[in-house]
Design a protein around this motif. Structure first.
Motif, PDB file in Angstrom:
ATOM      1  N   VAL A  44      19.558  -3.080 -32.341  1.00  0.00           N
ATOM      2  CA  VAL A  44      18.748  -2.054 -31.700  1.00  0.00           C
ATOM      3  C   VAL A  44      19.312  -1.704 -30.333  1.00  0.00           C
ATOM      4  O   VAL A  44      19.699  -2.591 -29.566  1.00  0.00           O
ATOM      5  CB  VAL A  44      17.278  -2.529 -31.570  1.00  0.00           C
ATOM      6  N   ASP A  45      19.356  -0.404 -30.032  1.00  0.00           N
ATOM      7  CA  ASP A  45      19.777   0.082 -28.720  1.00  0.00           C
ATOM      8  C   ASP A  45      18.705  -0.329 -27.716  1.00  0.00           C
ATOM      9  O   ASP A  45      17.618   0.242 -27.663  1.00  0.00           O
ATOM     10  CB  ASP A  45      19.930   1.602 -28.772  1.00  0.00           C
ATOM     11  N   GLU A  46      19.008  -1.333 -26.915  1.00  0.00           N
ATOM     12  CA  GLU A  46      18.028  -1.932 -26.001  1.00  0.00           C
ATOM     13  C   GLU A  46      17.545  -0.931 -24.958  1.00  0.00           C
ATOM     14  O   GLU A  46      16.365  -0.920 -24.605  1.00  0.00           O
ATOM     15  CB  GLU A  46      18.609  -3.180 -25.333  1.00  0.00           C
ATOM     16  N   GLU A  47      18.419  -0.089 -24.459  1.00  0.00           N
ATOM     17  CA  GLU A  47      18.006   0.894 -23.448  1.00  0.00           C
ATOM     18  C   GLU A  47      17.005   1.886 -24.049  1.00  0.00           C
ATOM     19  O   GLU A  47      15.984   2.198 -23.435  1.00  0.00           O
ATOM     20  CB  GLU A  47      19.227   1.637 -22.916  1.00  0.00           C
ATOM     21  N   ARG A  48      17.295   2.369 -25.229  1.00  0.00           N
ATOM     22  CA  ARG A  48      16.386   3.307 -25.911  1.00  0.00           C
ATOM     23  C   ARG A  48      15.052   2.630 -26.222  1.00  0.00           C
ATOM     24  O   ARG A  48      13.991   3.221 -26.099  1.00  0.00           O
ATOM     25  CB  ARG A  48      17.045   3.822 -27.181  1.00  0.00           C
ATOM     26  N   ARG A  49      15.112   1.361 -26.627  1.00  0.00           N
ATOM     27  CA  ARG A  49      13.888   0.617 -26.937  1.00  0.00           C
ATOM     28  C   ARG A  49      13.021   0.486 -25.688  1.00  0.00           C
ATOM     29  O   ARG A  49      11.816   0.696 -25.735  1.00  0.00           O
ATOM     30  CB  ARG A  49      14.230  -0.772 -27.498  1.00  0.00           C
ATOM     31  N   ARG A  50      13.628   0.181 -24.554  1.00  0.00           N
ATOM     32  CA  ARG A  50      12.866   0.060 -23.292  1.00  0.00           C
ATOM     33  C   ARG A  50      12.261   1.394 -22.880  1.00  0.00           C
ATOM     34  O   ARG A  50      11.129   1.455 -22.401  1.00  0.00           O
ATOM     35  CB  ARG A  50      13.749  -0.492 -22.177  1.00  0.00           C
ATOM     36  N   GLU A  51      13.003   2.483 -23.066  1.00  0.00           N
ATOM     37  CA  GLU A  51      12.479   3.814 -22.752  1.00  0.00           C
ATOM     38  C   GLU A  51      11.267   4.132 -23.622  1.00  0.00           C
ATOM     39  O   GLU A  51      10.260   4.656 -23.137  1.00  0.00           O
ATOM     40  CB  GLU A  51      13.561   4.877 -22.949  1.00  0.00           C
ATOM     41  N   LEU A  52      11.367   3.828 -24.898  1.00  0.00           N
ATOM     42  CA  LEU A  52      10.241   4.062 -25.806  1.00  0.00           C
ATOM     43  C   LEU A  52       9.049   3.191 -25.431  1.00  0.00           C
ATOM     44  O   LEU A  52       7.901   3.635 -25.504  1.00  0.00           O
ATOM     45  CB  LEU A  52      10.651   3.790 -27.260  1.00  0.00           C
ATOM     46  N   GLU A  53       9.315   1.978 -25.025  1.00  0.00           N
ATOM     47  CA  GLU A  53       8.245   1.082 -24.614  1.00  0.00           C
ATOM     48  C   GLU A  53       7.490   1.660 -23.412  1.00  0.00           C
ATOM     49  O   GLU A  53       6.256   1.675 -23.385  1.00  0.00           O
ATOM     50  CB  GLU A  53       8.826  -0.294 -24.277  1.00  0.00           C
ATOM     51  N   THR A  54       8.227   2.187 -22.455  1.00  0.00           N
ATOM     52  CA  THR A  54       7.618   2.823 -21.282  1.00  0.00           C
ATOM     53  C   THR A  54       6.816   4.051 -21.705  1.00  0.00           C
ATOM     54  O   THR A  54       5.684   4.254 -21.258  1.00  0.00           O
ATOM     55  CB  THR A  54       8.700   3.220 -20.258  1.00  0.00           C
ATOM     56  N   ASP A  55       7.401   4.876 -22.582  1.00  0.00           N
ATOM     57  CA  ASP A  55       6.702   6.067 -23.072  1.00  0.00           C
ATOM     58  C   ASP A  55       5.405   5.698 -23.784  1.00  0.00           C
ATOM     59  O   ASP A  55       4.374   6.360 -23.599  1.00  0.00           O
ATOM     60  CB  ASP A  55       7.588   6.869 -24.022  1.00  0.00           C
ATOM     61  N   LEU A  56       5.454   4.651 -24.598  1.00  0.00           N
ATOM     62  CA  LEU A  56       4.256   4.214 -25.316  1.00  0.00           C
ATOM     63  C   LEU A  56       3.168   3.758 -24.354  1.00  0.00           C
ATOM     64  O   LEU A  56       1.998   4.119 -24.513  1.00  0.00           O
ATOM     65  CB  LEU A  56       4.596   3.085 -26.292  1.00  0.00           C
ATOM     66  N   GLU A  57       3.533   2.972 -23.363  1.00  0.00           N
ATOM     67  CA  GLU A  57       2.553   2.489 -22.386  1.00  0.00           C
ATOM     68  C   GLU A  57       1.908   3.659 -21.656  1.00  0.00           C
ATOM     69  O   GLU A  57       0.683   3.693 -21.473  1.00  0.00           O
ATOM     70  CB  GLU A  57       3.211   1.539 -21.378  1.00  0.00           C
ATOM     71  N   GLN A  58       2.722   4.630 -21.244  1.00  0.00           N
ATOM     72  CA  GLN A  58       2.191   5.797 -20.547  1.00  0.00           C
ATOM     73  C   GLN A  58       1.287   6.611 -21.458  1.00  0.00           C
ATOM     74  O   GLN A  58       0.230   7.088 -21.032  1.00  0.00           O
ATOM     75  CB  GLN A  58       3.337   6.667 -20.027  1.00  0.00           C
ATOM     76  N   ARG A  59       1.681   6.785 -22.697  1.00  0.00           N
ATOM     77  CA  ARG A  59       0.881   7.578 -23.634  1.00  0.00           C
ATOM     78  C   ARG A  59      -0.444   6.894 -23.940  1.00  0.00           C
ATOM     79  O   ARG A  59      -1.479   7.552 -24.031  1.00  0.00           O
ATOM     80  CB  ARG A  59       1.668   7.826 -24.917  1.00  0.00           C
ATOM     81  N   ILE A  60      -0.423   5.577 -24.087  1.00  0.00           N
ATOM     82  CA  ILE A  60      -1.674   4.844 -24.342  1.00  0.00           C
ATOM     83  C   ILE A  60      -2.637   5.057 -23.182  1.00  0.00           C
ATOM     84  O   ILE A  60      -3.818   5.359 -23.385  1.00  0.00           O
ATOM     85  CB  ILE A  60      -1.408   3.345 -24.588  1.00  0.00           C
ATOM     86  N   ARG A  61      -2.146   4.930 -21.963  1.00  0.00           N
ATOM     87  CA  ARG A  61      -3.003   5.158 -20.785  1.00  0.00           C
ATOM     88  C   ARG A  61      -3.524   6.591 -20.760  1.00  0.00           C
ATOM     89  O   ARG A  61      -4.696   6.835 -20.481  1.00  0.00           O
ATOM     90  CB  ARG A  61      -2.256   4.851 -19.489  1.00  0.00           C
ATOM     91  N   ALA A  62      -2.661   7.547 -21.043  1.00  0.00           N
ATOM     92  CA  ALA A  62      -3.062   8.956 -21.021  1.00  0.00           C
ATOM     93  C   ALA A  62      -4.123   9.250 -22.074  1.00  0.00           C
ATOM     94  O   ALA A  62      -5.097   9.950 -21.800  1.00  0.00           O
ATOM     95  CB  ALA A  62      -1.841   9.847 -21.242  1.00  0.00           C
ATOM     96  N   VAL A  63      -3.959   8.701 -23.262  1.00  0.00           N
ATOM     97  CA  VAL A  63      -4.928   8.936 -24.339  1.00  0.00           C
ATOM     98  C   VAL A  63      -6.263   8.296 -23.988  1.00  0.00           C
ATOM     99  O   VAL A  63      -7.324   8.901 -24.183  1.00  0.00           O
ATOM    100  CB  VAL A  63      -4.400   8.400 -25.689  1.00  0.00           C
ATOM    101  N   GLU A  64      -6.231   7.088 -23.461  1.00  0.00           N
ATOM    102  CA  GLU A  64      -7.469   6.406 -23.095  1.00  0.00           C
ATOM    103  C   GLU A  64      -8.202   7.142 -21.977  1.00  0.00           C
ATOM    104  O   GLU A  64      -9.424   7.126 -21.915  1.00  0.00           O
ATOM    105  CB  GLU A  64      -7.189   4.966 -22.684  1.00  0.00           C
ATOM    106  N   GLU A  65      -7.451   7.805 -21.119  1.00  0.00           N
ATOM    107  CA  GLU A  65      -8.061   8.494 -19.988  1.00  0.00           C
ATOM    108  C   GLU A  65      -8.404   9.952 -20.279  1.00  0.00           C
ATOM    109  O   GLU A  65      -9.159  10.556 -19.532  1.00  0.00           O
ATOM    110  CB  GLU A  65      -7.129   8.423 -18.778  1.00  0.00           C
ATOM    111  N   ARG A  66      -7.891  10.524 -21.372  1.00  0.00           N
ATOM    112  CA  ARG A  66      -8.117  11.953 -21.595  1.00  0.00           C
ATOM    113  C   ARG A  66      -9.576  12.278 -21.836  1.00  0.00           C
ATOM    114  O   ARG A  66     -10.016  13.374 -21.502  1.00  0.00           O
ATOM    115  CB  ARG A  66      -7.233  12.486 -22.711  1.00  0.00           C
TER     116      ARG A  66
END
Length: 85
Positions: A44-66
């Motif tokens: 697995v491309d570790e850099e891409r995986r970390r970017e996706l992990e950050t995106d997921l965390e941000q999206r979860i927060r955004a959805v919970e707060e919307r």
């Protein structure tokens, strides 16, 4: 059992944008777990995986707060002339 790929996680991230809050959070949390499971895979491309992990965390927060943004909170903070004291 089919192994999840980074592309599958990206699709889940995109799909969650069209879902109601509870279902979106569920899809995103499942994708986050799949992503964590991929962290042990040497292919697995570790850099891409970390970017996706950050995106997921941000999206979860955004959805919970919307719901807070849709729930009239904005109107109480920016009253119209009719609502002003």
């Amino acid at each position: 059992m089919t192994e999840t790929t980074l592309t599958d996680v990206e699709r889940a991230l995109d799909r969650a944008a069209d879902l109601e809050t509870e279902e979106a959070v569920s899809v995103l949390r499942t994708a986050r777990q799949d992503l964590q499971d991929l962290g042990n895979d040497a292919d697995v491309d570790e850099e891409r995986r970390r970017e996706l992990e950050t995106d997921l965390e941000q999206r979860i927060r955004a959805v919970e707060e919307r719901d807070a943004y849709d729930g009239g909170l904005g109107s109480s903070m920016n009253p119209t002339e009719d609502d002003a004291p």
